[in-house]
Design an enzyme around this catalytic site. Structure first.
Site, PDB file in Angstrom:
ATOM      1  N   GLY A 157      35.625 109.393 -40.518  1.00  0.00           N
ATOM      2  CA  GLY A 157      36.620 109.460 -39.437  1.00  0.00           C
ATOM      3  C   GLY A 157      36.848 110.878 -38.980  1.00  0.00           C
ATOM      4  O   GLY A 157      36.081 111.786 -39.306  1.00  0.00           O
ATOM      5  N   ASN A 158      37.888 111.075 -38.198  1.00  0.00           N
ATOM      6  CA  ASN A 158      38.231 112.424 -37.750  1.00  0.00           C
ATOM      7  C   ASN A 158      39.740 112.607 -37.818  1.00  0.00           C
ATOM      8  O   ASN A 158      40.469 111.670 -38.118  1.00  0.00           O
ATOM      9  CB  ASN A 158      37.686 112.661 -36.340  1.00  0.00           C
ATOM     10  CG  ASN A 158      38.289 111.693 -35.341  1.00  0.00           C
ATOM     11  OD1 ASN A 158      39.458 111.766 -35.023  1.00  0.00           O
ATOM     12  ND2 ASN A 158      37.460 110.748 -34.880  1.00  0.00           N
ATOM     13  N   ARG A 159      40.201 113.799 -37.547  1.00  0.00           N
ATOM     14  CA  ARG A 159      41.609 114.123 -37.788  1.00  0.00           C
ATOM     15  C   ARG A 159      42.517 113.883 -36.591  1.00  0.00           C
ATOM     16  O   ARG A 159      43.673 114.301 -36.592  1.00  0.00           O
ATOM     17  CB  ARG A 159      41.722 115.581 -38.262  1.00  0.00           C
ATOM     18  CG  ARG A 159      41.125 115.768 -39.651  1.00  0.00           C
ATOM     19  CD  ARG A 159      41.167 117.214 -40.090  1.00  0.00           C
ATOM     20  NE  ARG A 159      42.444 117.828 -39.804  1.00  0.00           N
ATOM     21  CZ  ARG A 159      42.596 119.038 -39.240  1.00  0.00           C
ATOM     22  NH1 ARG A 159      41.527 119.752 -38.917  1.00  0.00           N
ATOM     23  NH2 ARG A 159      43.775 119.523 -39.009  1.00  0.00           N
ATOM     24  N   SER A 160      42.036 113.185 -35.575  1.00  0.00           N
ATOM     25  CA  SER A 160      42.902 112.953 -34.414  1.00  0.00           C
ATOM     26  C   SER A 160      44.094 112.067 -34.808  1.00  0.00           C
ATOM     27  O   SER A 160      43.920 111.019 -35.410  1.00  0.00           O
ATOM     28  CB  SER A 160      42.094 112.274 -33.308  1.00  0.00           C
ATOM     29  OG  SER A 160      42.955 111.934 -32.253  1.00  0.00           O
ATOM     30  N   ALA A 207      39.409 110.417 -29.940  1.00  0.00           N
ATOM     31  CA  ALA A 207      38.296 111.148 -30.544  1.00  0.00           C
ATOM     32  C   ALA A 207      37.346 110.095 -31.117  1.00  0.00           C
ATOM     33  O   ALA A 207      37.720 109.325 -32.003  1.00  0.00           O
ATOM     34  CB  ALA A 207      38.810 112.066 -31.643  1.00  0.00           C
TER      35      ALA A 207
END
Ligand code: CTP
Length: 393
Positions: free
Chosen positions: A202-205, A269
């Site tokens: 995943g990502n940090r958005s 994102a």
């Protein structure tokens, strides 16, 4: 169009921040009249308020009686903002008291009323205050904040007055319905690509900027659909929310909703790659040994697809999250990206270990198709959201 705006200031420490509210409204070209209670003037001086508002400050009920000032100010107002609104003020307004000029002004006015409460957490949570807030809301009064954070003493919690630019945005959006009838699709958050039933890439958005856009568009009258990918914050009320998780889910939902939208805003994102296979059970160290290789497949580019397949007249706005520190190089990356993706605008923001993600504030530069800068904005994510939406009107 310049508005006649009354800013009511009541007696709380946050009165010093009301100066910022008055200033921002004046700089946007509005005619601002300050009505301050006696208690407010103990916290911030009349000369400051008169200089900043460029108008006399009114406090006295028994001044200007010949002009019937106690009702005239309220009758002439297009909008009334009270910042800070103390617990005492909320109680007085809920009861309809008119024992000072501000109380009279508000009772004599049919203009929308926006309150920015500020008080200690215990006072905000007190059942008496809760009941007063419910009463006022049921009469159509708008609230902005309070925010949660450091209070006047060493305590923290809900009760802190919202930031001046958030108050200004919220207040103006109450009278500004410039997006009424527009259908706006917003994607927010970050997609997650599962590796097994318990793990994902995943990502940090956090989804804050996308949610702020959805909220601001709804406040300005738009009919908003929010495609929410793993938000870190509560999804907003007043907009249609569809939850998705992976890029392919987001793509399906976006392709279904986009043809019905006048505007598409891709703030999410999106993971560019997904695992080639998803393990049915938890991936185990015993079977993998000291190294684990992941094979990833490229995901479709949703923004490019939507831009190229859009119906006539639809506006598409993309986002670009870049870690490049050099301003010019950052913009060059943005220019290449908008050319590649085909959206009408690209909102470029810098992200990093401590920038962009999860924070309350943002700084963006918006490029058009030709790569020219059409707008730069910085501030809270809601004020940035409003500036982005200004591009639509
Ligand atoms: N986006 C998308 N589909 C993808 C990747 C990104 O729709 N598979 C959208 C994002 O929602 C955003 C814009 O494209 O509006 C730019 O996203 P960003 O992550 O900055 O760019 P990438 O396409 O991932 O390009 P790069 O990896 O080169 O930065």
């Amino acid at each position: 169009m310049p508005l006649n705006i009354v800013v009511g200031i009541t007696g709380g420490i946050a009165a010093y921040k009301a100066v910022g509210v008055v200033r921002a409204l004046v700089l946007e070209g509005h005619d601002v009249h300050v009505v301050a209670t006696d208690a407010a003037l103990r916290f911030v001086g009349r000369p400051t308020l008169e200089a900043i508002s460029r108008n006399p400050v009114h406090t006295e009920l028994y001044e200007g009686v010949a002009q019937v000032r106690h009702v005239a100010i309220g009758q002439a107002a297009d909008l009334i903002v009270v910042a800070p609104a103390t617990a005492n003020t909320l109680a007085k307004l809920a009861a309809g008291l008119a024992d000072d000029l501000l109380g009279n002004t508000i009772l004599a006015s049919t203009a929308p009323l926006v309150l920015a409460p500020a008080m200690h957490t215990e006072m905000w949570q007190n059942p008496a205050t809760r009941a007063n807030v419910d009463t006022l809301r049921s009469r159509g009064v708008h609230f902005v904040g309070p925010a949660s954070g450091q209070l006047t003493g060493s305590d923290t919690g809900p009760g802190r007055m919202a930031e001046p630019d958030d108050i200004v945005r919220a207040a103006l959006s109450v009278v500004r319905r410039d997006l009424a009838g527009r259908r706006i699709l917003v994607t927010a958050g970050g997609t997650r690509e599962p590796l097994d039933p318990v793990r994902f890439i995943g990502n940090r958005s956090s989804g804050r900027q996308g949610v702020a856009l959805a909220l601001a568009a709804a406040a300005r009258g738009a009919e908003v659909t929010l495609l929410a990918a793993n938000l870190e914050i509560e999804p907003p009320h007043g907009v249609r929310v569809l939850h998705v998780s992976t890029t392919l889910e987001l793509r399906d939902a976006a392709r279904e909703a986009a043809p019905h939208a006048d505007v598409v805003i891709m703030a999410a994102a999106v993971a560019d790659y997904r695992p080639a296979s998803i393990a049915h059970g938890k991936i185990k160290k015993e079977t993998q040994g000291d190294e684990l290789e992941l094979r990833l497949l490229r995901n479709p580019d949703i923004l490019s697809e939507l831009s190229h397949d859009r119906p006539d007249g639809q506006l598409v706005i993309g986002f670009a999250a870049e870690t490049e520190q050099d301003e010019q190089a950052l913009l060059e990356l943005g220019r290449a990206k908008i050319a590649r993706k085909g959206s009408d605008y690209l909102v470029v923001n810098r992200v990093g270990w401590s920038e962009g993600f999860g924070t309350q504030r943002n700084a963006v530069t918006v490029l058009d198709q030709a790569g020219s800068i059409v707008m730069e904005a910085s501030g809270t994510k809601s004020s940035v959201a409003d500036r982005i939406l200004d591009l639509l009107s």
